[in-house]
Enzyme design. Structure first.
Site, mmCIF file in Angstrom:
data_model
loop_
_atom_site.group_PDB
_atom_site.id
_atom_site.type_symbol
_atom_site.label_atom_id
_atom_site.label_comp_id
_atom_site.label_asym_id
_atom_site.label_seq_id
_atom_site.Cartn_x
_atom_site.Cartn_y
_atom_site.Cartn_z
ATOM 1 N N LYS A 1 35.700 44.076 30.495
ATOM 2 C CA LYS A 1 35.967 44.369 31.903
ATOM 3 C C LYS A 1 37.140 43.526 32.412
ATOM 4 C CE LYS A 1 34.025 43.525 36.503
ATOM 5 N NZ LYS A 1 35.164 42.663 36.868
ATOM 6 N N LEU B 1 29.130 41.974 36.280
ATOM 7 C CA LEU B 1 30.094 40.900 36.387
ATOM 8 C C LEU B 1 30.763 41.062 37.744
ATOM 9 C CD1 LEU B 1 31.814 40.881 32.859
ATOM 10 C CD2 LEU B 1 30.102 39.284 33.720
ATOM 11 N N ASP B 2 31.002 39.951 38.438
ATOM 12 C CA ASP B 2 31.609 40.015 39.758
ATOM 13 C C ASP B 2 32.979 40.682 39.702
ATOM 14 O OD1 ASP B 2 29.428 38.603 40.684
ATOM 15 O OD2 ASP B 2 30.409 36.658 40.474
ATOM 16 N N TYR B 3 33.428 41.139 40.855
ATOM 17 C CA TYR B 3 34.726 41.809 41.008
ATOM 18 C C TYR B 3 35.852 40.979 40.396
ATOM 19 C CZ TYR B 3 38.675 44.011 43.486
ATOM 20 O OH TYR B 3 39.853 44.640 43.798
ATOM 21 N N THR C 1 35.561 38.599 38.136
ATOM 22 C CA THR C 1 35.202 38.070 36.822
ATOM 23 C C THR C 1 35.523 39.087 35.745
ATOM 24 O OG1 THR C 1 33.409 36.734 37.765
ATOM 25 C CG2 THR C 1 33.304 37.185 35.402
#
Length: 242
Positions: free
Chosen positions: A67, A101-103, A105
């Site tokens: 990602k 996963l955070d935006y 990250t």
């Protein structure tokens, strides 16, 4: 033939336990007959409905995605931002991410259409190692690192790292590279922990998930998991519960 609740969980209706509750409450039909017995088994040809909605059954698929930053760990976003499934447009199955996963990250994220598999991996009791590398703004002290491993309460939640150690420091830039391993998967957990210590996170990347890593992949790349990798993940989760 497979148990009805297992088929429901694999289709992403709910966890196996919650699927059992739906069956007991008479909210599930098989071939237009209401089922309340938990031992009921179904075949691929049987038609299943939950609350009147037909169950769509697909062959289970499993993918690993690197990602990129600036991407939402979801299948859609009402603000029009990129989501993780945008990077697998050729996949016909209804994929969803295992955890998030955070935006901001980047790193390793698993996607599947197998709800039972996803629920197993996401539950903290299965103790799957999730390894992150952090670039911090500021250099944490030895006491800070001990606090990460001991755990801390932040906004009413107990947050804890399984391991944490400094890989390198840069005195001129006042920054550090830190490796941290989690079993928990709380929202923005690492950022919250480091903010509480007064050492904010500048960059964050998930490098490993269990035995899986990002070897050979660039940001935005993906690959299907191999059958032995799926089997190994199941075994790893089961072994950690024993």
């Amino acid at each position: 033939m497979e148990r009805l609740q297992k088929v429901m969980a694999q289709a992403g209706v709910a966890s196996r336990r919650k699927s059992e509750e739906l069956i007991r409450r008479g909210r599930v039909k098989v071939n237009d007959e209401t089922i309340t017995e938990l031992g009921t088994k179904v075949s691929p040809q049987d038609e299943i409905e939950v609350d009147g909605v037909p169950l769509e059954r697909e062959a289970p698929v499993y993918y690993l995605l690197y990602k990129p930053r600036g991407v939402i760990s979801s299948v859609k976003d009402d603000r029009g931002r990129k989501v993780v499934t945008d990077y697998l447009p050729e996949i016909q199955e209804r994929l969803f991410p295992i955890g998030r996963l955070d935006y901001d990250t980047s790193g390793l994220l698993l996607l599947t259409n197998d709800g039972s598999f996803a629920n197993k991996l996401m539950h903290p009791k299965h103790k799957i190692d999730k390894v992150y590398v952090i670039k911090s703004r500021g250099i944490p002290s030895k006491e800070h690192m001990k606090q990460l491993r001991k755990g801390m309460e932040v906004d009413g939640e107990f947050l804890k790292a399984e391991s944490a150690h400094i890989l390198s420091t840069d005195g001129k830039k006042n920054s550090a590279i830190i490796e941290i391993t989690l079993h928990q998967g709380k929202n923005r957990q690492i950022r919250k922990m480091f903010d509480a210590l007064g050492v904010p996170v500048d960059k964050l990347k998930r490098e490993r998930y269990g035995f899986l890593d990002l070897h050979g992949l660039n940001a935005g790349d993906s690959r299907p998991l191999k059958p032995h990798e799926v089997k190994q993940l199941r075994q790893l989760a089961d072994e950690n519960v024993k």
